[in-house]
Design an enzyme around this catalytic site. Structure first.
Site, PDB file in Angstrom:
ATOM      1  N   LYS A  33       2.161   3.314 -11.262  1.00 42.80           N
ATOM      2  CA  LYS A  33       0.933   2.565 -10.978  1.00 42.80           C
ATOM      3  C   LYS A  33       0.558   1.624 -12.121  1.00 42.80           C
ATOM      4  CE  LYS A  33       0.127   4.124  -6.803  1.00 42.80           C
ATOM      5  NZ  LYS A  33       0.232   3.207  -5.665  1.00 42.80           N
ATOM      6  N   TYR A  71       4.008   9.091 -11.318  1.00 43.47           N
ATOM      7  CA  TYR A  71       3.026   8.318 -10.536  1.00 43.47           C
ATOM      8  C   TYR A  71       2.235   7.373 -11.459  1.00 43.47           C
ATOM      9  CZ  TYR A  71      -0.738   7.697  -7.032  1.00 43.47           C
ATOM     10  OH  TYR A  71      -1.655   7.189  -6.138  1.00 43.47           O
ATOM     11  N   ALA A  86       3.134   6.151 -14.367  1.00 41.04           N
ATOM     12  CA  ALA A  86       3.994   5.061 -14.829  1.00 41.04           C
ATOM     13  C   ALA A  86       4.196   4.030 -13.717  1.00 41.04           C
ATOM     14  CB  ALA A  86       5.336   5.621 -15.296  1.00 41.04           C
ATOM     15  N   ASN A 129       0.817  -1.221   0.000  1.00 39.81           N
ATOM     16  CA  ASN A 129       0.000   0.000   0.000  1.00 39.81           C
ATOM     17  C   ASN A 129       0.852   1.273   0.000  1.00 39.81           C
ATOM     18  OD1 ASN A 129      -2.481   1.746   0.933  1.00 39.81           O
ATOM     19  ND2 ASN A 129      -0.961   1.991   2.558  1.00 39.81           N
TER      20      ASN A 129
HETATM   21  N1  LIG Z   1      -5.579   9.024  -1.469  1.00 44.05           N
HETATM   22  C1  LIG Z   1      -5.918   8.853  -2.728  1.00 44.05           C
HETATM   23  O1  LIG Z   1      -6.696   9.648  -3.305  1.00 44.05           O
HETATM   24  C2  LIG Z   1      -5.401   7.688  -3.524  1.00 44.05           C
HETATM   25  C3  LIG Z   1      -5.907   7.485  -4.801  1.00 44.05           C
HETATM   26  C4  LIG Z   1      -5.450   6.428  -5.559  1.00 44.05           C
HETATM   27  C5  LIG Z   1      -4.482   5.566  -5.039  1.00 44.05           C
HETATM   28  N2  LIG Z   1      -4.017   5.789  -3.784  1.00 44.05           N
HETATM   29  C6  LIG Z   1      -2.997   4.847  -3.305  1.00 44.05           C
HETATM   30  O2  LIG Z   1      -3.393   4.317  -2.052  1.00 44.05           O
HETATM   31  C7  LIG Z   1      -2.243   4.034  -1.253  1.00 44.05           C
HETATM   32  C8  LIG Z   1      -2.348   4.711   0.091  1.00 44.05           C
HETATM   33  O3  LIG Z   1      -2.462   6.104  -0.130  1.00 44.05           O
HETATM   34  P1  LIG Z   1      -2.888   7.136   1.010  1.00 44.05           P
HETATM   35  O4  LIG Z   1      -3.798   8.108   0.389  1.00 44.05           O
HETATM   36  O5  LIG Z   1      -3.304   6.421   2.238  1.00 44.05           O
HETATM   37  O6  LIG Z   1      -1.467   7.872   1.216  1.00 44.05           O
HETATM   38  P2  LIG Z   1      -0.808   8.530   2.511  1.00 44.05           P
HETATM   39  O7  LIG Z   1       0.205   9.468   1.981  1.00 44.05           O
HETATM   40  O8  LIG Z   1      -1.846   9.032   3.444  1.00 44.05           O
HETATM   41  O9  LIG Z   1      -0.100   7.262   3.188  1.00 44.05           O
HETATM   42  C9  LIG Z   1       0.971   6.598   2.568  1.00 44.05           C
HETATM   43  C10 LIG Z   1       1.831   5.958   3.631  1.00 44.05           C
HETATM   44  O10 LIG Z   1       2.946   5.341   2.978  1.00 44.05           O
HETATM   45  C11 LIG Z   1       4.100   5.610   3.758  1.00 44.05           C
HETATM   46  N3  LIG Z   1       5.319   5.552   2.949  1.00 44.05           N
HETATM   47  C12 LIG Z   1       5.739   6.456   2.026  1.00 44.05           C
HETATM   48  N4  LIG Z   1       6.921   6.107   1.550  1.00 44.05           N
HETATM   49  C13 LIG Z   1       7.277   4.958   2.176  1.00 44.05           C
HETATM   50  C14 LIG Z   1       8.413   4.111   2.096  1.00 44.05           C
HETATM   51  N5  LIG Z   1       9.442   4.383   1.284  1.00 44.05           N
HETATM   52  N6  LIG Z   1       8.439   2.987   2.857  1.00 44.05           N
HETATM   53  C15 LIG Z   1       7.415   2.723   3.699  1.00 44.05           C
HETATM   54  N7  LIG Z   1       6.316   3.489   3.829  1.00 44.05           N
HETATM   55  C16 LIG Z   1       6.255   4.596   3.070  1.00 44.05           C
HETATM   56  C17 LIG Z   1       3.871   7.004   4.302  1.00 44.05           C
HETATM   57  O11 LIG Z   1       4.716   7.286   5.407  1.00 44.05           O
HETATM   58  C18 LIG Z   1       2.400   6.966   4.629  1.00 44.05           C
HETATM   59  O12 LIG Z   1       2.147   6.536   5.947  1.00 44.05           O
HETATM   60  C19 LIG Z   1      -1.044   4.483  -2.099  1.00 44.05           C
HETATM   61  O13 LIG Z   1      -0.545   3.388  -2.826  1.00 44.05           O
HETATM   62  C20 LIG Z   1      -1.651   5.496  -3.044  1.00 44.05           C
HETATM   63  O14 LIG Z   1      -0.892   5.649  -4.235  1.00 44.05           O
HETATM   64  C21 LIG Z   1      -4.433   6.825  -3.016  1.00 44.05           C
END
Ligand SMILES: NC(=O)c1ccc[n+]([C@@H]2O[C@H](COP(=O)([O-])OP(=O)(O)OC[C@H]3O[C@@H](n4cnc5c(N)ncnc54)[C@H](O)[C@@H]3O)[C@@H](O)[C@H]2O)c1
Length: 247
Positions: free
Chosen positions: A157, A153, A155, A89
């Site tokens: 995903k 991003y 690319a 995630n």
């Molecule tokens: N929020 C959205 O609108 C959205 C939309 C589509 C996809 N996503 C995907 O859902 C997932 C979660 O997103 P979110 O919105 O909860 O993001 P967020 O930024 O709230 O949380 C992401 C977490 O990942 C951790 N992280 C970042 N780099 C890291 C690393 N190198 N090693 C370990 N942990 C690391 C961060 O510290 C954070 O706690 C991601 O894959 C994101 O791309 C989110």
């Protein structure tokens, strides 16, 4: 309880969607291993879960670091004897128009989002292959379909979607399901910085006319790692309020 005694490792569990997955899985009986670079967040989360009678452990890990990832999986297996579920995630965005995007912005996003998913899946697959059981969920995004200012991003995903297909094919013989959850706009820190007028425009384009709550994305992760989804593998499922359909 749908995940009774299953050992589930969740990356990026310190906040947002990852935290919601950790809470949901714990409530479904799983032993939750919460990992993140934000050590304080995962410690706070697991302390709270354990104080409420759930079983969890925090392991600070940077998913781009192969040694850290491998020792994390070893720690889980030595503590619990197995690893049943991996939720890839953790991810970041570093947005810029391609003409302004730096090599550093490109590399950081590809490293965390794509290479991090590969490293965690590779390490987690080892005990899963031995025990002939496992569930791996990756995380893509509506952004995989293309988004101005997100070449890195997008690319990463799309790469994760491809990684999902191949891992599913390679691991099926070991009774390991590999799928991918592809969220649309979700109310987390990742989207908190979007200016109000831009947010409004995005919401107008979403058929359900709102962002998701992190819990709604966690629900799809739960379904895909539950026995109800035992014959589903190699799939990318959009949880996006309808954004990916229509023209
Ligand atoms: N929020 C959205 O609108 C959205 C939309 C589509 C996809 N996503 C995907 O859902 C997932 C979660 O997103 P979110 O919105 O909860 O993001 P967020 O930024 O709230 O949380 C992401 C977490 O990942 C951790 N992280 C970042 N780099 C890291 C690393 N190198 N090693 C370990 N942990 C690391 C961060 O510290 C954070 O706690 C991601 O894959 C994101 O791309 C989110």
């Amino acid at each position: 309880m749908r995940l009774k005694d299953r050992v589930a490792l969740i990356t990026g569990a310190g906040r947002g969607i990852g935290e919601a997955i950790a809470r949901r899985f714990a409530a479904e009986g799983a032993i939750v291993v919460a990992t993140d670079v934000m050590e304080e967040n995962i410690k706070k989360l697991t302390n709270e879960l354990n104080a409420n009678g759930f079983r969890s452990m925090a392991i600070p890990v940077n998913v781009t670091n192969k040694n850290e990832v491998e020792s994390m999986v070893q720690k889980v297996v030595s503590n619990y004897g197995r690893l049943d579920i991996l939720i890839n995630n953790a991810a970041i965005n570093r947005d810029a128009l391609t003409k302004k995007m730096t090599e550093e912005q490109w590399d950081t996003v590809i490293d965390i989002n794509l290479k991090g998913s590969f490293l965690c899946a590779k390490a987690a697959a080892e005990p899963m292959m031995e025990q002939k059981y496992g569930k791996i969920n990756n995380t893509a995004s509506i952004g995989a379909l293309g988004n101005i200012g997100q070449a890195n991003y997008t690319a990463s995903k799309m790469g994760v979607i491809g990684l999902t297909s191949t891992l599913a094919l390679e691991l099926a013989r070991y009774n390991i399901n590999v799928n991918c959850v592809s969220p649309g706009g979700t109310e987390t820190t990742m989207t908190a910085g979007i200016p109000d007028n831009v947010r409004q425009k995005i919401i107008e384009g979403i058929p359900l006319k709102r962002f998701a709550k992190p819990e709604e994305i966690a629900n799809l992760h739960l379904f895909l790692v539950s026995e109800e989804a035992s014959f589903i593998t190699g799939q990318t499922i959009f949880c996006d309020g309808g954004s990916s359909v229509g023209f």
